[in-house]
Design a protein around this motif. Structure first.
Motif, PDB file in Angstrom:
ATOM      1  N   GLU A 171       6.299   4.863 -26.245  1.00  0.00           N
ATOM      2  CA  GLU A 171       6.640   4.216 -25.624  1.00  0.00           C
ATOM      3  C   GLU A 171       5.607   4.216 -24.855  1.00  0.00           C
ATOM      4  O   GLU A 171       4.441   3.488 -25.068  1.00  0.00           O
ATOM      5  CB  GLU A 171       6.806   5.499 -24.428  1.00  0.00           C
ATOM      6  CG  GLU A 171       7.558   6.490 -25.227  1.00  0.00           C
ATOM      7  CD  GLU A 171       8.752   7.607 -24.453  1.00  0.00           C
ATOM      8  OE1 GLU A 171       7.775   7.530 -23.078  1.00  0.00           O
ATOM      9  OE2 GLU A 171       8.850   8.227 -25.209  1.00  0.00           O
ATOM     10  N   ILE A 172       5.683   3.330 -23.416  1.00  0.00           N
ATOM     11  CA  ILE A 172       4.988   2.917 -22.610  1.00  0.00           C
ATOM     12  C   ILE A 172       3.803   3.654 -21.662  1.00  0.00           C
ATOM     13  O   ILE A 172       5.102   4.258 -20.930  1.00  0.00           O
ATOM     14  CB  ILE A 172       5.611   0.892 -21.730  1.00  0.00           C
ATOM     15  CG1 ILE A 172       5.152   0.237 -22.517  1.00  0.00           C
ATOM     16  CG2 ILE A 172       4.627   1.312 -20.661  1.00  0.00           C
ATOM     17  CD1 ILE A 172       6.129  -1.334 -21.987  1.00  0.00           C
ATOM     18  N   LYS A 173       2.696   3.603 -21.682  1.00  0.00           N
ATOM     19  CA  LYS A 173       2.673   4.478 -20.115  1.00  0.00           C
ATOM     20  C   LYS A 173       2.390   3.920 -19.174  1.00  0.00           C
ATOM     21  O   LYS A 173       2.184   2.607 -19.315  1.00  0.00           O
ATOM     22  CB  LYS A 173       0.889   4.940 -21.030  1.00  0.00           C
ATOM     23  CG  LYS A 173       1.175   5.929 -22.203  1.00  0.00           C
ATOM     24  CD  LYS A 173      -0.571   6.273 -22.597  1.00  0.00           C
ATOM     25  CE  LYS A 173      -1.092   6.440 -23.876  1.00  0.00           C
ATOM     26  NZ  LYS A 173      -1.802   6.168 -24.586  1.00  0.00           N
ATOM     27  N   ASP A 174       2.351   5.237 -18.568  1.00  0.00           N
ATOM     28  CA  ASP A 174       2.727   5.159 -17.600  1.00  0.00           C
ATOM     29  C   ASP A 174       1.758   4.422 -16.519  1.00  0.00           C
ATOM     30  O   ASP A 174       0.432   5.606 -16.849  1.00  0.00           O
ATOM     31  CB  ASP A 174       3.312   6.228 -15.807  1.00  0.00           C
ATOM     32  CG  ASP A 174       4.577   5.686 -15.421  1.00  0.00           C
ATOM     33  OD1 ASP A 174       4.522   4.347 -14.556  1.00  0.00           O
ATOM     34  OD2 ASP A 174       4.952   6.599 -15.022  1.00  0.00           O
ATOM     35  N   PHE A 175       1.749   3.617 -15.910  1.00  0.00           N
ATOM     36  CA  PHE A 175       0.383   2.708 -15.165  1.00  0.00           C
ATOM     37  C   PHE A 175       1.097   2.734 -13.486  1.00  0.00           C
ATOM     38  O   PHE A 175      -0.035   2.105 -12.606  1.00  0.00           O
ATOM     39  CB  PHE A 175       0.683   2.058 -15.473  1.00  0.00           C
ATOM     40  CG  PHE A 175      -1.055   0.474 -14.915  1.00  0.00           C
ATOM     41  CD1 PHE A 175      -2.335   1.039 -15.027  1.00  0.00           C
ATOM     42  CD2 PHE A 175      -1.343  -0.689 -14.102  1.00  0.00           C
ATOM     43  CE1 PHE A 175      -3.638   0.311 -14.609  1.00  0.00           C
ATOM     44  CE2 PHE A 175      -2.096  -0.773 -13.918  1.00  0.00           C
ATOM     45  CZ  PHE A 175      -2.991  -0.215 -13.978  1.00  0.00           C
ATOM     46  N   LEU A 178      -1.961   4.125 -10.960  1.00  0.00           N
ATOM     47  CA  LEU A 178      -2.932   2.957 -10.478  1.00  0.00           C
ATOM     48  C   LEU A 178      -1.969   2.328  -9.197  1.00  0.00           C
ATOM     49  O   LEU A 178      -3.169   1.697  -8.848  1.00  0.00           O
ATOM     50  CB  LEU A 178      -2.571   2.378 -12.278  1.00  0.00           C
ATOM     51  CG  LEU A 178      -4.127   2.760 -12.583  1.00  0.00           C
ATOM     52  CD1 LEU A 178      -4.375   2.020 -13.997  1.00  0.00           C
ATOM     53  CD2 LEU A 178      -4.735   3.454 -12.044  1.00  0.00           C
ATOM     54  N   ASP A 179      -1.043   1.996  -9.884  1.00  0.00           N
ATOM     55  CA  ASP A 179      -0.183   0.904  -8.802  1.00  0.00           C
ATOM     56  C   ASP A 179       1.027   0.680  -8.324  1.00  0.00           C
ATOM     57  O   ASP A 179       1.706   0.948  -9.734  1.00  0.00           O
ATOM     58  CB  ASP A 179      -1.053  -0.715  -8.866  1.00  0.00           C
ATOM     59  CG  ASP A 179      -0.300  -1.694  -7.401  1.00  0.00           C
ATOM     60  OD1 ASP A 179       0.735  -0.894  -6.563  1.00  0.00           O
ATOM     61  OD2 ASP A 179      -1.532  -2.010  -6.789  1.00  0.00           O
ATOM     62  N   GLU A 181       3.279  -1.636  -7.153  1.00  0.00           N
ATOM     63  CA  GLU A 181       3.792  -2.724  -7.629  1.00  0.00           C
ATOM     64  C   GLU A 181       4.167  -2.269  -9.166  1.00  0.00           C
ATOM     65  O   GLU A 181       4.693  -3.073  -9.638  1.00  0.00           O
ATOM     66  CB  GLU A 181       2.581  -3.926  -7.352  1.00  0.00           C
ATOM     67  CG  GLU A 181       2.553  -3.874  -5.694  1.00  0.00           C
ATOM     68  CD  GLU A 181       4.094  -4.794  -6.293  1.00  0.00           C
ATOM     69  OE1 GLU A 181       4.431  -5.655  -6.634  1.00  0.00           O
ATOM     70  OE2 GLU A 181       5.256  -4.795  -4.906  1.00  0.00           O
ATOM     71  N   LEU A 182       2.754  -1.673  -9.786  1.00  0.00           N
ATOM     72  CA  LEU A 182       3.216  -1.975 -11.449  1.00  0.00           C
ATOM     73  C   LEU A 182       4.225  -1.706 -12.012  1.00  0.00           C
ATOM     74  O   LEU A 182       4.318  -1.571 -12.918  1.00  0.00           O
ATOM     75  CB  LEU A 182       1.848  -0.913 -11.992  1.00  0.00           C
ATOM     76  CG  LEU A 182       1.654  -1.621 -13.090  1.00  0.00           C
ATOM     77  CD1 LEU A 182       1.094  -2.575 -13.401  1.00  0.00           C
ATOM     78  CD2 LEU A 182       0.519  -0.558 -14.139  1.00  0.00           C
ATOM     79  N   ALA A 185       6.579  -4.190 -12.448  1.00  0.00           N
ATOM     80  CA  ALA A 185       5.664  -4.748 -13.952  1.00  0.00           C
ATOM     81  C   ALA A 185       6.412  -3.911 -15.327  1.00  0.00           C
ATOM     82  O   ALA A 185       6.657  -5.123 -16.264  1.00  0.00           O
ATOM     83  CB  ALA A 185       4.318  -4.937 -13.989  1.00  0.00           C
ATOM     84  N   LEU A 186       6.256  -2.218 -15.225  1.00  0.00           N
ATOM     85  CA  LEU A 186       6.720  -1.751 -16.513  1.00  0.00           C
ATOM     86  C   LEU A 186       7.931  -2.248 -16.606  1.00  0.00           C
ATOM     87  O   LEU A 186       7.829  -1.330 -18.033  1.00  0.00           O
ATOM     88  CB  LEU A 186       6.148  -0.516 -16.736  1.00  0.00           C
ATOM     89  CG  LEU A 186       4.049  -0.723 -16.280  1.00  0.00           C
ATOM     90  CD1 LEU A 186       3.727   0.916 -16.219  1.00  0.00           C
ATOM     91  CD2 LEU A 186       4.192  -0.874 -17.994  1.00  0.00           C
ATOM     92  N   ASP A 189      11.655  -4.378 -19.260  1.00  0.00           N
ATOM     93  CA  ASP A 189      12.809  -4.555 -20.715  1.00  0.00           C
ATOM     94  C   ASP A 189      13.420  -4.783 -19.498  1.00  0.00           C
ATOM     95  O   ASP A 189      14.210  -5.763 -19.706  1.00  0.00           O
ATOM     96  CB  ASP A 189      12.555  -2.537 -20.755  1.00  0.00           C
ATOM     97  CG  ASP A 189      12.246  -2.587 -22.027  1.00  0.00           C
ATOM     98  OD1 ASP A 189      11.265  -3.624 -22.641  1.00  0.00           O
ATOM     99  OD2 ASP A 189      11.644  -1.513 -22.204  1.00  0.00           O
TER     100      ASP A 189
END
Lengths: 240, 286, 240
Positions: A171-175, A178-179, A181-182, A185-186, A189
């Protein structure tokens, strides 16, 4: 035709064929009037499978059908039959294959985007020559880049029935914290997918069920849920 | 330059000296990251000077700038989410600079990444302006996203490599098939296929114009075949026996033309032992 | 090493090898220190053989060793694996056939001359095996090349009575554009009519007889005397 004979015929055919046979193919061994119903064929396959318990081989269902195979735990000894060591694949090749497997259908450009480096034509060609990957269409953007997907042969080779049986993607870790907006970006997919859905994939009769399903499933794979796969997937299509 | 190179290596405290290479890529544990003059290199050389050969191999051990960055991050046991862009950038630049200094052919991607890192770094250094909510994105976000994405598939590649594989971990079972009685199956052919083929070959041979008339005499040609059939044996056959009166005048004409054609093509031999005697025909050879 | 594992290894190796393995080969699968004595290997083989009773395959000892084989009494069914739909004929094959049909009797050299490429022996053999083409003589030139012609079987297959019923070359010429019409042409003699209908018609008993006999009157058409066309041919169709 009695059940015993049906079982023997199936068993014999699977061993003689030396490759997976799907139910349709098994049916084709019988004359029209003697052909057992699918249920009976399935029952026979189950029995054959049970008969293999405790033996050096097993009945396995992979993408293209059923096959007898020598058990993995015997590989140490069995591999001594051959002097050549099984090939190792380069990381570039495996990463490319992984991207195609999990993200199909996708273009070479898509692969390069994730890997951050150019994908050599050699790799793509090798994958195609091995019949693990094939072109399933062309994206409707300038240059009409080819869209790649995996084949049934790929699944057979890696001993699985469908793409869901691939190991789950990490899994992609949640960023996000941090922001905010991100988050956008995350969820990259989905961004990719919308791009894809706008690109009609040229119909290709060879595009098997599994690849179509696999495409849908890769998002689910992110969530690691194992959808059940059905026999129909196999019985539906003719293998070459 | 040399300072940068030093900084490349200075923060390697977390790893015992012999692991760096072994663990460069979790994927291929057993692989040293480089072989230099037959010697396994499992550690990124600590001294300032890295032999150019080693550097080249070192670079080859990576699948691109993302891979190199991941290595730099992991080497510090850092989480991707916590990367210190300034730190990573200077390390990365260290390698790039080193490689350029020895005129190593560097893939363009490495330079693109360098530019991207430099940009992020500079943006991070700028005082944060709280101007527009929408404008205020973390410049690291895209980098982190890409690194994570790449790492996922790097892992997936390892996973695929680990999967049981036909011919390595499992083997297709085969047994000798029963004896086969050769029973040839013929493909079906549509007359149109034959005609299309003919049209093609004739077009290629550009024969339409010049040979059309000749080639249309099918009945003659067919009759030629039939006559040859009758002449299968080695013996002379009476000329007259080749004609069937029941076919009528035209049949006779066709047969006659066929025999003439056969003579012309030296396919049959025709003899008459005396004037007005019976004529005999025989196939030329057999 | 326990007997169960030894048996499995032997079984697996025999199936993976797909060919006979002799005892020495089987021994080579084991590390020196784990290799069972020959007696034990033989005993294992006997057990494997016994396990196959009543199944679709059996363990056989051949000159070169032991192998698994599918039981012969299953041949009827198992061999249907290989009676797959035959492949289509190659272009070269079809062209060769067409040239033989239209220019018979002719030699391989004649065919090569028109096609501009060598004609493989396979092609001729396949056509002969199918009994569409046969040798009707030999041309009296050096090398005495065989003369090929079509057979009655060829006519039967394409459902025509004689070669006259093959479409005239003039029709084939524009074949690509005339596809639908050709279908008409193939469904009967009608194809010829377009040509003939332009000719004045005079009923002629003799002519109709002979065309029934299998000899149409085409070369007359080439010449001037068109009066011998038959009623029924004309009354057929008038397509442009």
């Amino acid at each position: 035709m009695n059940a015993e004979l049906i079982k023997k015929i199936i068993e014999g055919a699977l061993l003689a064929a030396g490759k997976p046979l799907d139910i349709a193919r098994i049916e084709s061994l019988f004359e029209k009037d003697e052909c057992p119903p699918r249920d009976q064929i399935r029952a026979a396959l189950e029995e054959v499978e049970a008969d293999c318990r405790g033996r050096g081989f097993e009945l396995k269902q992979t993408a293209s059908g059923y096959r007898f195979q020598v058990r993995q735990d015997l590989a140490t000894w069995v591999n001594r039959l051959w002097t050549e060591k099984p090939k190792r694949y380069s990381r570039a090749m495996l990463e490319t294959l992984a991207l195609i497997a999990y993200r199909q259908p996708l273009t070479r450009g898509d692969i390069e985007q994730v890997r951050g480096v150019a994908v050599s034509s050699d790799i793509i060609r090798t994958l195609q020559e091995r019949d693990w990957v094939r072109v399933v269409g062309f994206r409707d953007v300038p240059g009409k880049p080819a869209l790649y997907a995996t084949t049934k042969n790929f699944l057979d080779y890696f001993n699985i029935k469908n793409l869901e049986q691939l190991p789950a993607l990490s899994e992609i870790k949640d960023f996000a914290e941090l922001d905010p907006e991100l988050e956008l970006a995350l969820s990259g997919d989905s961004g990719k997918d919308s791009e894809k859905s706008s690109a009609p994939v040229a119909a290709n009769d060879e595009a098997s069920d599994s690849s179509v399903e696999g495409f849908d499933l890769q998002q689910q794979n992110d969530g690691a849920d194992e959808e059940i796969d059905t026999d129909d997937q196999i019985s539906g299509t003719n293998h070459e | 330059m040399s300072i940068q190179a030093t900084s490349v290596e200075e923060n390697n405290p977390a790893q015992p000296s012999n692991t760096a290479g072994g663990k460069v890529h979790p994927a291929q544990e057993e692989m040293p990251f480089a072989m230099v003059q037959g010697k396994e290199l499992t550690v990124v050389p600590k001294d300032l000077y890295i032999p150019p050969d080693a550097l080249e191999v070192f670079l080859e051990a990576f699948e691109g700038p993302l891979d190199l960055l991941l290595y730099l991050i992991r080497r510090q046991n850092l989480d991707i989410l916590e990367i210190n862009v300034a730190e990573i950038t200077s390390q990365y630049m260290g390698y790039i600079g080193l490689m350029e200094s020895i005129q190593l052919e560097l893939a363009a991607e490495y330079l693109v990444m360098a530019a991207m890192l430099a940009e992020i770094k500079s943006r991070m250094l700028l005082p944060r302006q709280v101007v527009d909510e929408e404008d205020e994105d973390d410049p690291r976000a895209e980098l982190i996203r890409r690194l994570q994405e790449y790492e996922r598939f790097k892992k997936a590649a390892d996973d695929i490599d680990e999967m049981p594989r036909l011919g390595r971990d499992i083997h297709q079972a085969t047994a000798h098939a029963p004896e086969r009685n050769q029973e040839v199956q013929h493909p079906t052919v549509d007359m149109r296929e034959v005609l299309t083929a003919l049209a093609d070959v004739l077009r290629r041979a550009e024969m339409f114009e010049s040979h059309q008339v000749e080639m249309e005499k099918l009945s003659t040609r067919e009759r030629m075949t039939k006559v040859l059939d009758i002449l299968q044996g080695e013996q002379f056959v009476p000329f007259v026996s080749l004609f069937k009166l029941s076919e009528g005048k035209l049949g006779v004409v066709v047969t006659f033309l066929a025999i003439m054609e056969l003579i012309k093509e030296s396919l049959v031999e025709i003899v008459q032992s005396e004037s007005f005697g019976p004529i005999h025909v025989k196939a030329r050879t057999s």
